[in-house]
Structures are given as structure tokens and as C-alpha cells.
Design an enzyme around this catalytic site. Sequence first.
Site, PDB file in Angstrom:
ATOM      1  N   SER A   1       2.765  30.340  36.032  1.00 32.93           N
ATOM      2  CA  SER A   1       2.342  30.838  34.723  1.00 32.93           C
ATOM      3  C   SER A   1       3.203  32.000  34.267  1.00 32.93           C
ATOM      4  O   SER A   1       3.136  32.396  33.102  1.00 32.93           O
ATOM      5  CB  SER A   1       0.883  31.300  34.778  1.00 32.93           C
TER       6      SER A   1
ATOM      7  N   HIS B   1       2.020  23.511  33.614  1.00 34.58           N
ATOM      8  CA  HIS B   1       1.138  24.675  33.663  1.00 34.58           C
ATOM      9  C   HIS B   1      -0.278  24.287  33.247  1.00 34.58           C
ATOM     10  O   HIS B   1      -0.584  24.154  32.063  1.00 34.58           O
ATOM     11  CB  HIS B   1       1.669  25.798  32.770  1.00 34.58           C
TER      12      HIS B   1
ATOM     13  N   GLU C   1       0.639  22.862  29.597  1.00 29.05           N
ATOM     14  CA  GLU C   1       1.939  23.164  29.020  1.00 29.05           C
ATOM     15  C   GLU C   1       3.009  22.466  29.858  1.00 29.05           C
ATOM     16  O   GLU C   1       3.141  22.750  31.054  1.00 29.05           O
ATOM     17  CB  GLU C   1       2.186  24.674  28.989  1.00 29.05           C
TER      18      GLU C   1
ATOM     19  N   ASN D   1       0.735  32.375  26.880  1.00 25.50           N
ATOM     20  CA  ASN D   1       0.848  33.753  27.348  1.00 25.50           C
ATOM     21  C   ASN D   1       1.859  34.570  26.559  1.00 25.50           C
ATOM     22  O   ASN D   1       1.865  35.800  26.644  1.00 25.50           O
ATOM     23  CB  ASN D   1       1.199  33.780  28.835  1.00 25.50           C
TER      24      ASN D   1
END
Length: 504
Positions: free
Chosen positions: A123, A144, A156, A194
Site C-alpha cells: 500500500s 492492492h 487497485e 492514499n
Amino acid sequence: MTALDLSSPVAVVGTGTMGQGIAQVALVAGHPVRLYDAAPGLARKAADTIGSRLDRLVEKERLTADERDAARSRLTPVDDLSGLAGCSLVVEAVVERLDVKQELLRALEDVVADDCLLATNTSSLSVTSIGGALRVPGRFVGLHFFNPAPLLPLVEVVSGFATDVDAATRAYETARAWGKTPVACADTPGFIVNRVARPFYAEAFTVYEMQGADPATIDAVLRESGGFRMGAFELTDLIGQDVNESVTHSVWQAFFQDVRFRPSLAQRRLVESGRLGRKTGHGWYDHREGAERPEPHTADPAEPPAYVVAEGALGPAEELLDLIREAGIEVREAEEDEGTRLVLPSGGQLVLADGQLPAEFGDVVHFDLALDYRKSTRIALSHAAHTSAATVAQATGLFQALGKKVSVIGDVPGMIVARTVARIIDLAVDAVAQGVATEEDVDTAMRLGVNYPLGPFEWSRRLGRGWAGALLDEMHEVDPCGRYAPSLALHRYACATDQREDTP
């Protein structure tokens, strides 16, 4: 390229929470699954845990007993990497250290065939960097998953610099065949979620550091006005302050300490003190047994004004005029249709947060952005020290007459929801302009990955494509640290829209 055939064995290396979750997803989808962990006995223990989870799915009638038994028969813990030979996909979910992941993947290349997909669930690390150690880096991709992997739909699919298109496509289609919602993403710090989510935390912490409002009030405004599932303070307490700060710090460093991603000093102090959130019993909030949850600041009842004067359109807050009329308060139209504000009987003005400070003006109260002014249950107001008490009281009473709780915060440019949404839009537009992902995938990622009420581009279409840039321009003028300077991509985004609208 199509998804992996269900007869193709899938391996998961690393049997912590994420590894177990990914293995369960592949197993329930119908693949034979092999588990490996470097620590002796952990793979077998993880297999037992997954078996117990399958039992619970049967109890909840999400699996039949026969499906559970078939899945259990396909699950195999192995004691050595050599047991992964013949797998078509290996997903690593080991510790977030580049050297550990690279060493593992080099060892895997000696075991699996050259057409075996290798994937990382990282991540925070660069997929390109991890894959750089491989002999065949083209078959390496990021997958991910979000925790808990069996429940959260988003994956992802991250292409590193050397990832082959065929490998990324096969990984994408496999994730979709597993019942997930994949989004394609280039290898960038933080990937989509993120990266774009940083302002949700950063702006809440900044308002707190500016003494604009306390955590409970900021959280309440984000939930009850912004429509977010949780506020930034309660969410980071749930995630873990150390985990959240680590991701923020990683993204900040990866972007060469770009001020837009600067970590919070207040959060750093929280981590240093060991107050990591729910897991330690104390974070921004006290989670110990018997502790009382602090209440958000809510203004005392005030009398509503008899009327308001509408000077111009209210833009994203135009719906307020109908709500005011429905509440029995007269709305008078100004003779000259100028401005975007309401004038109160006191002579003071009520203005939607625009990035400016009430302190820069006379008798002015700002009100915050809301996801839906009709459905929102709270609104934030901001005013300067010199704002008249009558104007503050009339503004408060007006929103209370509309059925809203009112939280009065400090003189903060952009307030709470408006500054947060504007910065999220800016980072999203910038990411798309840099080829990280499509607008649709960014919106999907933010709605499914972090439960945002709208994706950034959905917000932008609702508010007007020039809204975020205009607000950030004003904030940058007030606070020229660089953090609020709109990106070039956002400027182009708004200008291109204007040109299309002006074309006959």
C-alpha cells in the site's frame, strides 16, 4: 487477456490479516489456493482460520455446506516456497519492507514459470522499485486489496514502469472475476486512494492546529454537513494513528516533500505519546471503558431573522433559498442582482465559504459547504472577532429554523468541508492529468475505497468545475505557503470547460 482459469492455482505468501483475506477471496472464487509463510506453522494456522471463516459464511447463508467443503479441499498450506511451483498467480502480502519483498520475489522466480503472474499487495511502496529486482519484471503487478479483503470491493491494479500491458490486464480481469471492482492505476505514491485522500485528514488536522475547532466538532461537520461516513479524527483512531501517519509520511517523502502532502505535527505528537487510537485505548478520543465521548460544539437556540435579502445567486448553496421560504422566512430579491450572498436584517452578510477570511471584511458570517443542504443536519459558521453579535445570532437562528444544528468555528479560510473537498478535487484532477488513472476510476476508488459520498469528479460536476480552483486561489492568497496553490492541471481543467461552454 482474460482472467485466470479457475483451475489455475493461486498462491499467497504472508499469512497475516491481508494475506488470509486475499486467500479467502481467491478460494471462494473457485481457485485452488496455496498458503506459505516463512514462519513455521503460520500457514497451517492461517488455513484453519480461513476454514473457520468459511464456517461463519455458511451460518450466514452466504455459502452452502457443499461449497464450503469444496473450498476447504482446495486450500493447501505449504512449508517451503518450492510448494508454489505450478501456480499461475502468486500474491505477496509480507512486511512493508522493500528489501524483504525483493528477496522473496527473486526466490519465487526460481520456483514458478516465467508466465506466472507475480503481484504485491503493498500500500505504500513503489511497485516499480519492488519489481526492479526481478529477472522478468514485465509479469509483476500491484494488486492492492483493502482491509478486510473479503468484504471491501475495491482492488487497485497498479502497473509499474516495467509491467506488461498483458500482465496488468490479466490481473485486472482476474480481480473482476473474483467479484471485486478493480481500478487501473499507474505506479504513483499512494496509488489512487492514499494519494487523493490525504487532504481529508490533513485539512481536518490543520483546522485543529489553527484552533479553529476541536476534533469532535470537526468530525461532526464532516459527517453531518459533508456527508462523509466518519470524520478524520475518529477514522484515524480506527485505522491507527501510527498507520495513518506512516502512509502520509511515505507519500510526502515519495513526492520529494511536496508541501501539499505535508504531515501533521499534531498527529506526530499523538504518535510519539503512544496514543495510537482504539488499539491503545486513546487517540484523538479516549476509548477506554467508561470514557465519555466529547460532544461537538452546538450553538444555543437563536431567533431566526424575519427576512433575508438575496443578492445574486448562491451557487452550490442555491437550494437554501427554497428551504428558507419553506421555513416561513421571507426571501427578498435585491434590486441589483450583484454578489452571491444573503443580507440579514442586521445589515450583515451571510456568504458561502469561498477561501477568504471573514476578518478581511466588515460584518460577515461564512457558512460551510454541504453535500445536500436539505438533508444535512449540521452547518458550520465562521466569523471574525469584529462581526456583530446580531449578525452571528441571526445567521445562527436562520439555519436552526431550517432544522440544522449550528457549529460556530474560528475564522478559518475555507472552513471545514469546503477546503477539504476543494483539495481532494485538486489532487484528483492532478492525478488524472499525470496519467495515474481515469476520472471514472478515481471516482470509483474514492467511493469504494474510503466510502466518500461522492467521487472528486462527481463533486466537481455538482459544484462547477471552476469552484475548487477559485476557492483554493483565495486560500493561497491568504496563506501563500504553497499548500493551497491550485495545480496547473486544475487550472487547465477549468479553462477547458469554460472554452467549451463559450464556443458557439
